[in-house]
Enzyme design. Structure first.
Site, mmCIF file in Angstrom:
data_model
loop_
_atom_site.group_PDB
_atom_site.id
_atom_site.type_symbol
_atom_site.label_atom_id
_atom_site.label_comp_id
_atom_site.label_asym_id
_atom_site.label_seq_id
_atom_site.Cartn_x
_atom_site.Cartn_y
_atom_site.Cartn_z
ATOM 1 N N ASP A 1 0.819 -1.209 0.000
ATOM 2 C CA ASP A 1 0.000 0.000 0.000
ATOM 3 C C ASP A 1 0.860 1.270 0.000
ATOM 4 O OD1 ASP A 1 -2.335 1.442 -0.029
ATOM 5 O OD2 ASP A 1 -2.799 1.167 2.092
ATOM 6 N N ASN B 1 -11.033 -2.586 -5.146
ATOM 7 C CA ASN B 1 -10.289 -1.640 -5.991
ATOM 8 C C ASN B 1 -10.984 -1.348 -7.331
ATOM 9 O OD1 ASN B 1 -7.070 -2.859 -4.808
ATOM 10 N ND2 ASN B 1 -8.155 -0.998 -4.192
HETATM 11 C C1 IPE Z 1 -5.380 -2.676 -0.116
HETATM 12 O O1 IPE Z 1 -5.061 -1.350 -0.327
HETATM 13 C C2 IPE Z 1 -5.366 -3.424 -1.405
HETATM 14 C C3 IPE Z 1 -4.056 -3.596 -2.026
HETATM 15 C C4 IPE Z 1 -2.905 -3.238 -1.531
HETATM 16 C C5 IPE Z 1 -4.091 -4.248 -3.293
HETATM 17 P P1 IPE Z 1 -6.193 -0.246 -0.482
HETATM 18 O O2 IPE Z 1 -5.484 1.052 -0.624
HETATM 19 O O3 IPE Z 1 -7.140 -0.609 -1.535
HETATM 20 O O4 IPE Z 1 -6.927 -0.356 0.925
HETATM 21 P P2 IPE Z 1 -7.832 0.690 1.720
HETATM 22 O O5 IPE Z 1 -8.874 1.185 0.779
HETATM 23 O O6 IPE Z 1 -6.933 1.809 2.186
HETATM 24 O O7 IPE Z 1 -8.356 -0.100 2.868
HETATM 25 C C1 IPE Z 2 -1.614 0.252 -3.304
HETATM 26 O O1 IPE Z 2 -1.386 1.620 -3.377
HETATM 27 C C2 IPE Z 2 -1.830 -0.369 -4.660
HETATM 28 C C3 IPE Z 2 -3.204 -0.824 -4.904
HETATM 29 C C4 IPE Z 2 -4.195 -0.762 -4.068
HETATM 30 C C5 IPE Z 2 -3.447 -1.399 -6.207
HETATM 31 P P1 IPE Z 2 -2.584 2.641 -3.381
HETATM 32 O O2 IPE Z 2 -2.934 2.940 -4.804
HETATM 33 O O3 IPE Z 2 -3.684 2.189 -2.534
HETATM 34 O O4 IPE Z 2 -1.865 3.920 -2.747
HETATM 35 P P2 IPE Z 2 -2.494 4.956 -1.728
HETATM 36 O O5 IPE Z 2 -3.038 4.174 -0.582
HETATM 37 O O6 IPE Z 2 -3.562 5.695 -2.455
HETATM 38 O O7 IPE Z 2 -1.349 5.814 -1.328
HETATM 39 MG MG MG Z 3 -4.111 2.428 -0.554
#
Ligand code: IPE
Ligand code: IPE
Ligand code: MG
Length: 231
Positions: free
Chosen positions: A18, A66
Site C-alpha cells: 500500500d 479496488n
Molecule cells: C489494499 O489497499 C489493497 C491492495 C494493496 C491491493 P487499499 O489502498 O485498496 O486499501 P484501503 O482502501 O486503504 O483499505
Molecule cells: C496500493 O497503493 C496499490 C493498490 C491498491 C493497487 P494505493 O494505490 O492504494 O496507494 P495509496 O493508498 O492511495 O497511497
Molecule cells: Mg491504498
C-alpha cells in the site's frame, strides 16, 4: 540487534503493498507513476524472501474493492502486473517457483488474465517456493467461494475442508503480514488464513520498501512470542 542469520524465519509472508498513490502525490506525479515504482520493487522483495528461506510469499495486488477506482488507473495496474509476470517468468522457471493467483481472473482485462493462466500453467509442477499473487481478490469472496464448493459434501464441514477449498490450499498459513503506508487494517486480505499471523505495520510507502525494510520486519517478527492461545 539480534543476528538475523539465527532468527526464526516466517514460512509464509503476506504483503499488503500500500501507498503507491501517496508516494506519487508527494512528488506531484500521477498515481500511476507510484504504481510503476511500486511494481519495480516487487521482484527484489520476493527474491529476498525466498533467499532467506521463506516458503511462500503472498502479494496483495488488486482487491475486489479496488474496482471502485477510475478505469485508467485500473488499466495501468493490470498492465504493470502483466509486465511484471512476463519479466519474472524466466526466474520463476529457473528458480522453480510455483505461481498461483488468488482471486477471480475472469474479469482481468488487457491480456492480464491470459498472462496469469500461462504463468500458472508453466510453473504448476514446481513444489519448492510458491508465489501467490492476489488479484481481484477479497478474503470474504474467497470464503464464500469455498463454502459453495463444499455445498455437496456429505457430513460436517471441517476447518480443514475450508482451508483446502481456498486459493491457498496446501500452503502454510501466513506467519507474518506486512502492510506498508501506515494503515493498520487487513482490507479483506487473507482473512481466514491470517487468524494467527503476526501483523507488521510500517509508515514506509510501498515504493520505498527495500531490503533493509524487509530486514526490519523480519527482526521484529523474530522477537514475537507466538502463543497460539497457550501460556
Ligand atoms: C489494499 O489497499 C489493497 C491492495 C494493496 C491491493 P487499499 O489502498 O485498496 O486499501 P484501503 O482502501 O486503504 O483499505
Ligand atoms: C496500493 O497503493 C496499490 C493498490 C491498491 C493497487 P494505493 O494505490 O492504494 O496507494 P495509496 O493508498 O492511495 O497511497
Ligand atoms: Mg491504498
Amino acid at each position: 540487534m539480534e543476528n538475523i542469520a539465527n532468527a526464526p524465519v516466517p514460512r509464509h509472508v503476506g504483503f499488503i503493498m500500500d501507498g503507491n498513490g501517496r508516494w506519487a502525490k508527494k512528488r506531484n506525479k500521477p498515481r500511476t507513476f507510484g504504481h510503476k515504482k511500486g511494481a519495480d520493487v516487487i521482484e527484489e522483495i520476493v527474491s529476498d524472501c525466498f533467499g532467506r528461506g521463506v516458503e511462500a510469499v503472498s502479494l496483495y495486488a488488486f482487491s475486489t474493492e479496488n474496482w471502485s477506482r477510475p478505469k485508467e488507473e485500473i488499466d495501468e495496474i493490470f498492465s504493470l502486473l502483466k509486465k511484471f509476470l512476463k519479466k519474472y517468468s524466466g526466474k520463476l522457471i529457473k528458480e522453480k517457483i510455483r505461481l498461483i493467483i488468488s482471486g477471480d481472473t475472469e474479469r482481468l482485462t488487457g491480456g492480464l488474465k491470459e498472462e496469469c493462466l500461462l504463468r500458472v500453467k508453466e510453473t504448476s509442477g514446481f513444489t519448492g517456493h510458491t508465489l501467490n499473487i492476489a488479484i481481484n481478490y477479497g478474503g470474504r469472496a474467497e470464503i464464500v467461494r469455498a463454502a459453495n464448493a463444499l455445498k455437496g459434501k456429505s457430513g460436517e464441514i471441517t476447518e480443514e475442508d475450508i482451508s483446502g477449498a481456498l486459493y491457498t490450499a496446501g500452503l502454510p498459513d501466513p506467519d507474518l503480514i506486512v502492510r506498508t503506508s501506515g494503515e493498520q487494517r487487513l482490507s479483506n486480505f487473507l482473512l481466514w488464513q491470517s487468524a494467527y499471523a503476526e501483523l507488521y505495520f510500517t509508515d514506509t510507502l510501498w515504493p520505498d520498501f527495500k531490503k533493509d525494510e524487509l530486514t526490519k520486519a523480519f527482526l521484529w517478527y523474530a522477537e514475537r512470542r507466538r502463543r497460539f492461545g497457550g501460556i
